[in-house]
Design a protein around this motif. Sequence first.
Motif, short mmCIF file in Angstrom:
data_model
loop_
_atom_site.label_atom_id
_atom_site.label_comp_id
_atom_site.label_asym_id
_atom_site.label_seq_id
_atom_site.Cartn_x
_atom_site.Cartn_y
_atom_site.Cartn_z
N ASN A 37 -23.12 -0.44 51.66
CA ASN A 37 -22.59 0.32 52.48
C ASN A 37 -23.36 1.99 52.71
O ASN A 37 -23.86 2.01 53.80
N THR B 190 -24.96 -6.69 50.64
CA THR B 190 -24.05 -6.28 51.54
C THR B 190 -23.66 -4.71 51.20
O THR B 190 -22.34 -4.05 50.89
N ARG C 294 -25.46 -2.22 55.36
CA ARG C 294 -24.95 -2.20 56.81
C ARG C 294 -25.21 -0.71 55.83
O ARG C 294 -25.40 0.22 57.04
N ALA D 56 -24.35 -4.82 44.03
CA ALA D 56 -24.33 -4.86 45.80
C ALA D 56 -22.34 -4.71 46.17
O ALA D 56 -21.93 -4.32 45.13
N PHE D 57 -22.14 -4.51 47.33
CA PHE D 57 -20.72 -3.80 48.10
C PHE D 57 -21.26 -2.32 47.49
O PHE D 57 -20.00 -1.64 47.64
#
Lengths: 252, 500
Positions: A91, A89, A110, A69-70
Amino acid sequence: MPEGRVMAMEINAKGMYYRDLNNLLREKVAEGVTEFTLQGINGQRYLGTGLKGKVKIEVYGTPGNDLGAFMDGPEIIVYGNGQDGIANTMNDGRIVVHGHAGDVLGYGMRGGELYIRESVGYRVGIHMKEYKKQVPVIVVGGTAGAFFGEYMAGGILVVLGLNKKEGEPLTGDYLGTGMHGGVIYLRGEVEKDILGKEVAEFELNEEDYRRLNPLLENYANFFNVSLDEIKKVPFKKLVPVSHRPYGKLYTY
Amino acid sequence: MANLIPPRFKVVIDYEKCRKCKRCVINCGFGVYSFADRVIPDHKKCVSCQRCVAFCPEEAITIIENPNVFRPNSYWTMEDRINIMKQAGSSGMLLTGMGNDRPYKNYFDHLLIDACQVTNPSIDPLREPMELTTYLGKKPDAVTVKVENGKVKLDTRIAPQIKLDTPIIFSPMSYGSISLNAHKALARAAKECGILMNTGEGGLHKDLYPYKDWIIVQVASGRFGVNQEYLDHSAVVEIKIGQGAKPGIGGHLPGEKVNREVSETRMIPEGTDALSPAPHHDIYSIEDLAQLIYALKEATNYEKPVSVKIAAVHNVAAIASGIARAGADIIYIDGFRGGTGAAPTIIRDHIGIPIELAIAAVDDRLRAEGIRNSVSIVAAGGIRHSGDVAKAIALGADAVAIGTAALIAMGCHVCQMCHTGNCSWGIATQRPELTQRLDPDWAAQQLINLVKSWSLELKEILGALGLNAIESLRGSRERLRGIGLNDTELAILGVKHAGR
């Protein structure tokens, strides 16, 4: 640490509390370790969450929810199944799962890539988005559950259905509901009545193949599957019919 | 049909005074004025934002409510009738901005604060120290100390705390719904006042990075602008579940407002709609919420409090209990008067409950369960002055957040047209010719002045109560009395009626 030197480390994570394990990973990454092998993983959550940079993590076992995550850069390879919330989420970076994976993968993702060898659960790729050079990718080797690509705003979703049984649908219902950006590539056909009303099905053009082929090559390489076999079945694409599906809902 | 709708306001121009300087023509963001020999207003476009009135050097403009009346009817109000006409002519949902403006009962105005007389003397805050410092974050159940080398040291690990110099923070308003200059003003004022501003769900512009220690960054269902860098540039990370103006529904920033800079901050392509789904689709239960709370704690190395923002709805106490047990450090509760950059009118005006009742219900529930210390409560949604702040804290909040009041400090006149993007005051707009009107230094000073004034008043209120620290007022409902409230209302608020 000398330039160019790879620092590798193996951790036996059997019975280790997730917080201690992730703390250790963060510490070691800060010390300059760039390659990890995690043995005995069994449900530990948040592996690789929030990690940045050029780090490679090999996971043996079944990691818990919110893997990566992230995450912003690292590569995670899972030899086993994955659970829910992988690449939440995210990146940048890459996650490869040699098995099945659960629900809500790539929520709000993203950038970066997620390859799942087998099938995935519900709500995968919801609200994926893209921005400039960041184009998130999820490739599913098997089938996907309902709400695949819901609210999708950008990026690429691919479903191959390689393990699909005769008569089994490629994805669940509400495929691409609320989708307003990005593209979904489907290997084979889906029934029209499972499509969200915001998307329409089209044939692939040259540009599509230029984008899709490298992803298929990656999948074939990662999981040692024949690329020809994958390409035997023609692809269709789903794209939104409007970038502003809700533009005329309101009055002032 | 649209032509049948009468103007809500009339622009009255005193042509004797008017010197045809055209400032009104230039200043109106809504295109009311045209000029042909003299200034001609199109009354239908006027929203009474008062920009032209303020900038007319001759004081030649007055905006009045249209004196033309529909046949009076206490049931079918003029507004109801006009709304039906609008919808019959468009087939759209009515959209609006700011907070619920309907005349529901307002509990703040039915509460009165105590003061000391004769016994337990009051305190003069001008002469004696008065503490407004407030710490947001999880407090331990108990504290243990140890003695090392003859020195007493704290043995309990304290969860991350955020120090506020005064219990007032700015509420979340996204860059996109408001202008970058407004965001800059909020950030500068937050730093100067030792409080916090909140990005809302539209990401954090890089110009605000230097203010990271005074910023709450939001993670909402659309995850706009959320990446590790964003999480790193914050004092608090907040999961946005709901908003008082539109509980249970998502957000929708129209593509017209997604210009280059908004696009960079939200990290989405220019001109695309920014849709926030109604729920986070990775949160369908308290367990799922706990998972995201801890994902954010992992991503920020357990160094920052995680806040969860919800709208005040019927079952708010049980929901708050679940949030506290899910591991949140702060619960932000937004009452039904809370503002918005855009929401369907019907949602804004008919969903949710008043913040006063929600604070009392949540505080009661968390106390009853013995977990009140495990979270801080930030209350918002219609805080108009320091009296409301004091009452909210006495009802059980740790701090309050102000949105509409902050906007008014920056020039907003509450015309409720934020959703149009035409804000003549340069606040709720992305049109460059309008946003340049808001000087961030001036606006920051206005905000600083407001927070300082309210803080001074809070000290006076505390002094009158005979208290020297705001934390002594927190949840001290014995110092409140109700007026004109029935037994059920008094019981929910946990206050006695005035006279008792």
